[in-house]
Write a protein that holds these residues in place. Sequence first.
Motif, short mmCIF file in Angstrom:
data_model
loop_
_atom_site.label_atom_id
_atom_site.label_comp_id
_atom_site.label_asym_id
_atom_site.label_seq_id
_atom_site.Cartn_x
_atom_site.Cartn_y
_atom_site.Cartn_z
N ASP A 25 0.37 -1.75 0.51
CA ASP A 25 -0.18 0.65 -0.11
C ASP A 25 0.67 1.05 -0.11
OD1 ASP A 25 -2.75 1.58 0.11
OD2 ASP A 25 -2.51 1.51 2.53
N ILE A 26 1.32 2.16 -1.42
CA ILE A 26 2.59 3.12 -1.58
C ILE A 26 1.33 4.27 -0.56
CG2 ILE A 26 2.80 3.97 -3.33
CD1 ILE A 26 4.00 1.64 -2.13
N GLY A 27 1.78 5.28 0.10
CA GLY A 27 0.85 6.08 0.49
C GLY A 27 -0.13 5.86 1.80
N SER A 28 0.50 4.81 2.16
CA SER A 28 -0.67 4.62 3.54
C SER A 28 -0.94 5.01 4.46
CB SER A 28 0.32 2.73 3.78
OG SER A 28 -0.35 1.77 4.79
N ASP A 29 -1.01 5.92 4.80
CA ASP A 29 -0.54 6.75 5.40
C ASP A 29 -0.98 6.61 7.45
OD1 ASP A 29 -1.67 9.44 6.29
OD2 ASP A 29 -3.79 9.01 5.84
N HIS A 30 -1.93 6.27 8.19
CA HIS A 30 -1.77 5.64 9.18
C HIS A 30 -2.38 4.34 8.95
CE1 HIS A 30 -3.32 9.22 10.13
NE2 HIS A 30 -2.63 9.11 11.33
N ALA A 31 -1.94 3.71 8.34
CA ALA A 31 -1.62 2.04 7.61
C ALA A 31 -3.04 1.58 8.13
CB ALA A 31 -0.44 1.12 8.12
N TYR A 32 -3.99 1.94 8.56
CA TYR A 32 -5.31 1.07 8.28
C TYR A 32 -6.05 0.73 7.52
CZ TYR A 32 -6.34 5.48 10.98
OH TYR A 32 -5.94 6.49 12.47
N LEU A 33 -5.62 1.12 5.84
CA LEU A 33 -5.85 -0.41 4.71
C LEU A 33 -4.93 -1.93 5.24
CD1 LEU A 33 -7.52 -0.92 2.44
CD2 LEU A 33 -5.19 -0.24 1.05
N PRO A 34 -3.88 -1.98 4.36
CA PRO A 34 -3.41 -2.80 5.19
C PRO A 34 -3.40 -3.45 6.47
CG PRO A 34 -1.95 -0.97 5.47
CD PRO A 34 -2.83 -0.50 4.44
N CYS A 35 -3.92 -2.42 7.93
CA CYS A 35 -4.12 -3.75 9.09
C CYS A 35 -5.17 -4.31 8.72
CB CYS A 35 -3.83 -2.43 9.73
SG CYS A 35 -2.35 -1.76 10.76
N TYR A 36 -6.53 -3.39 8.13
CA TYR A 36 -7.23 -3.99 8.13
C TYR A 36 -7.19 -5.27 7.00
CZ TYR A 36 -12.56 -4.45 6.54
OH TYR A 36 -13.66 -4.74 6.35
N VAL A 37 -6.66 -5.40 6.27
CA VAL A 37 -6.98 -6.37 5.15
C VAL A 37 -6.12 -7.30 5.36
CG1 VAL A 37 -7.59 -5.42 3.39
CG2 VAL A 37 -4.73 -5.42 3.65
N VAL A 38 -5.31 -7.63 6.70
CA VAL A 38 -4.14 -8.37 7.49
C VAL A 38 -5.56 -9.10 8.19
CG1 VAL A 38 -2.84 -9.33 8.34
CG2 VAL A 38 -1.69 -7.48 6.31
N LYS A 39 -5.85 -8.03 9.05
CA LYS A 39 -6.91 -8.48 10.69
C LYS A 39 -8.19 -9.14 9.72
CE LYS A 39 -7.40 -6.08 13.97
NZ LYS A 39 -7.32 -5.05 15.12
#
Length: 236
Positions: A25-39
Amino acid sequence: MNAEKLSDRLNAVANNIPEGARLADIGSDHAYLPCYVVKKGTVPKAIAGEVANGPFQSALEQVKEEDLTDWITVRKGDGLEVIEPGEVDCITIAGMGGTLISSILEKGKSKLEGVSRLVLQPNVGSFAVRRWLIDNGWELISEEILKEDGKIYEILIAEKGEPLNAYHEINLENGILFGPFLLRDRSAVFIEKWNAEVKNWQRILKQLDGAVQNDETDGKRKELKKKLEMAEEAFQ
């Protein structure tokens, strides 16, 4: 919005990440997106990339807070610098202008080896992304448009393939500007967006008619008239 509940636009991005993909995830900011899809279990591993120190630190803290440091790597770098060729299967870039997204992809072309899907959410200038995809052998396989908090967003999903497939039976220039799938679907949000754009173009054109005539204003006038002609053709 947080790692448990994404915004509608990021949720639409998440829904287009393939099951089991290795994500960047490029430009992930708070990394909400990767955290969400991993969880959620959609992806086994993810990379959150950020170029600015503030968001980079926020992403580090978020991943640590979610206890996901074994599954999500936060890296600081410009665009696709944060990944190695063959390291990921899917790349998401959301919340930037279309020209910037295209520039990130162009500068990082060598890092796209092994990537099977791009999920891109330009805030403006989607045409620039579509043009880059065509020029670089990526096939647009789907598009979405949605409205959230008064703003309209487009999501473009692409895979390696035949770049002109999506544009069959429609004018190519119209397809690049309006989006081939969106133009066919003509949803209420899509119509709302382009009605507003046309009114804005007409307003600017009227202002230019009263402006001092020079090469710059002549060029802008021709560009706006062409866009209005394209809109008339597309929506007739």
